[in-house]
Design an enzyme around this catalytic site. Structure first.
Site, short mmCIF file in Angstrom:
data_model
loop_
_atom_site.label_atom_id
_atom_site.label_comp_id
_atom_site.label_asym_id
_atom_site.label_seq_id
_atom_site.Cartn_x
_atom_site.Cartn_y
_atom_site.Cartn_z
N ARG A 77 0.86 -1.19 0.00
CA ARG A 77 0.00 0.00 0.00
C ARG A 77 0.89 1.24 0.00
NH1 ARG A 77 -2.60 2.86 4.85
NH2 ARG A 77 -3.78 4.43 3.73
N HIS A 121 -2.64 10.99 1.18
CA HIS A 121 -2.20 10.69 2.54
C HIS A 121 -1.50 11.95 3.08
CE1 HIS A 121 -0.86 7.17 5.30
NE2 HIS A 121 -0.49 8.28 5.92
N GLU A 166 -7.25 8.39 6.60
CA GLU A 166 -7.57 8.99 7.90
C GLU A 166 -7.98 10.47 7.78
OE1 GLU A 166 -4.29 8.33 10.56
OE2 GLU A 166 -4.26 6.18 10.23
N ASN A 292 -7.58 1.51 9.76
CA ASN A 292 -6.29 1.65 10.44
C ASN A 292 -6.55 1.62 11.93
OD1 ASN A 292 -5.35 2.18 7.88
ND2 ASN A 292 -4.73 4.30 8.29
N TYR A 294 -4.51 1.03 15.91
CA TYR A 294 -3.27 0.81 16.64
C TYR A 294 -3.50 0.49 18.12
CZ TYR A 294 -0.81 2.63 12.57
OH TYR A 294 -0.31 2.80 11.31
N GLU A 346 -3.73 -0.44 8.07
CA GLU A 346 -2.57 -0.11 8.92
C GLU A 346 -2.78 -0.72 10.29
OE1 GLU A 346 -1.48 4.02 9.45
OE2 GLU A 346 -1.81 4.42 7.31
O1 IFM Z 1 2.54 7.11 10.37
C1 IFM Z 1 1.16 7.16 10.53
C2 IFM Z 1 0.47 7.06 9.18
O2 IFM Z 1 0.90 8.03 8.31
C3 IFM Z 1 -1.03 7.21 9.37
N1 IFM Z 1 -1.52 6.32 10.38
C4 IFM Z 1 -0.83 6.25 11.63
C5 IFM Z 1 0.66 6.05 11.40
C6 IFM Z 1 1.40 5.97 12.75
O3 IFM Z 1 1.23 7.13 13.47
#
Ligand code: IFM
Length: 441
Positions: A77, A121, A166, A292, A294, A346
């Protein structure tokens, strides 16, 4: 030890973004982006670096593709830098910029790696920002024009397209809290940007399908779970409210055709201007959605969002490691919004990496983070969520926005002095996951 098997066609990949890796910020006719301007302005980036060179991927992409091949990636990606294609964000095409993505696409395909493309992005053309940026409604159609240019050139070889990465971060970090380019601090503007990005997304979806109705189109959203701090009904209500206002800010309009009533209430007098026809444009059917994720948010009725949960592990970003919340979030968004197929576009973690005397990087914590999240994805799939693929953030260490090069997310270490690449233990392990299509429990 038992292992969990993934479906045969599961798309294992890694992700990146143009500004974070490419460098070559002013080469081959590229125009200035808001991230060029922002990082060149003192005190914006914690380690005073810029993305001028970054991982020099613009010149070293053949080497990076060779590494992807070694790991065994099935998909990659990447995003396109708009100002390489149209230096001022509109008007004539800068052919050398377009040629670069053409070469990248062909090189990926030659390595049997599926290109998975993001049109935007965050590296917005500075010239368009100077004309009002995402706040100015007149600028929105330029995004659709730009999208059509790329699709006309690459649509014969790239099947899956995403409009924005995002959008919430573009709006809040760029226009409300000034942590990101363009560095604005105006909540009312940020709310208009949220709506305008959604309209621009809708226009781009039409433009992409106008060029080739057979392509698959989606968008990439950041979704973190929102868990209550306790079973207390007040905490549960606070977590639900947080979820409705922030985490579903885009899912709701995209998949129901209207904004969540609690979000409208929270916006109050800052409610954006919404024109007739906007919501239908925004909620066009998508072929897939990119998620995405985390970490999670933990919400208390009295203290708001909690920074630290006692006993939890945290990454270098200060984000809690909580893989079960990933599964809960996926099940919830799928149930509430009847989503099309999902790609995890992500997921990953920043930790301090140490190069040992043997030249290796034994990044057990990153490896374990990935392992835990893979297992939770598989469980979510068993719960009925249609997840078709997964992209580790990120292939290589890279420029982590306002943190500069201080946070390393890569499966591959980059020595920024020499540009030497070294596959970390997590990258070697990911390779075995892809090869066996399974993860040990
Ligand atoms: O690095 C970023 C990415 O550009 C967008 N999503 C979160 C990642 C980690 O912070």
């Amino acid at each position: 030890m038992t292992s969990m098997k993934f479906p045969t066609n599961f798309l294992w990949g890694a992700a990146s973004a143009a500004y974070q890796i490419e460098g070559a910020w002013n080469e081959d006719g590229k125009g200035e982006s808001i991230w060029d301007r922002f990082s060149h302005t003192p005190d914006h980036i914690s380690d005073k670096t810029t993305g001028d060179v970054a991982c020099d991927h613009y010149h070293r992409y053949p080497e990076d593709i060779a590494i992807m091949r070694k790991i065994g990636l099935k998909a990659y990606r990447f995003s396109v830098a708009w100002s390489r294609i149209q230096p001022t964000g509109r008007g004539p095409v800068n052919l050398p910029g377009l040629d670069y993505y053409d070469r990248l696409t062909d090189a990926l395909l030659a390595a049997n790696i599926e290109p998975f493309i993001t049109l935007h992005h965050w590296d917005y053309p500075q010239a368009l920002f100077d004309q009002g940026g995402w706040v100015n409604r007149d600028n929105l159609a330029y995004f659709a024009d730009y999208s059509a240019i790329i699709v006309k050139r690459l649509g014969d070889r790239i099947r899956r397209w995403t409009t924005f990465n995002e959008p919430g971060v573009i709006a809040w970090n760029g226009y409300a809290n000034a942590e990101h380019a363009p560095g604005e601090r105006d909540e009312k503007k940020a709310r208009q940007v949220i709506h305008n990005l959604m309209v621009a997304h809708g226009l781009a979806v039409q433009a992409i399908r106008g060029v080739d109705p057979g392509l698959e189109v989606g968008i990439v959203l950041s979704e973190w779970g929102a868990d209550p701090a306790s079973d207390d009904p007040a905490d549960i209500a606070a977590a639900n409210r947080f979820w409705n206002i922030t985490e579903t800010a885009f899912l709701h309009p995209l998949f129901t055709g209207h904004y969540h009533p609690e979000m409208i209430e929270a916006a109050g007098a800052d409610l954006p201007e919404i024109k007739s026809g906007d919501m239908a444009l925004i909620s066009q059917k998508l072929d897939f959605v990119g998620i995405n994720s985390y970490s999670r948010h933990v919400i208390s009725a009295t203290k708001g969002r909690l920074e630290k949960i006692p006993g939890s592990e945290y990454t270098e970003m200060g984000w809690e490691v909580c893989a079960p919340a990933f599964r809960r979030m996926l099940v919830k968004i799928n149930r509430d919004y009847h989503l099309p197929p999902i790609y995890i576009t992500e997921n990953g973690s920043a930790f301090v990496d140490v190069v040992t005397p043997d030249g290796k990087i034994h990044d057990e914590r990153r490896l374990d983070y990935l392992r835990q999240h893979f297992l939770q994805i598989r469980l979510a799939m068993q719960d009925g969520v249609d997840i078709r693929g997964y992209f580790v953030w990120s292939l290589t260490d890279n420029f982590e926005w306002a943190h500069g090069f201080t946070k390393r997310f890569g499966l591959v270490r980059v020595d920024y002095d020499t540009q030497q690449r070294t596959i970390k233990d997590s990258g070697e392990w990911y390779s075995s996951v892809i090869a066996t299509n399974s993860v040990e429990e």
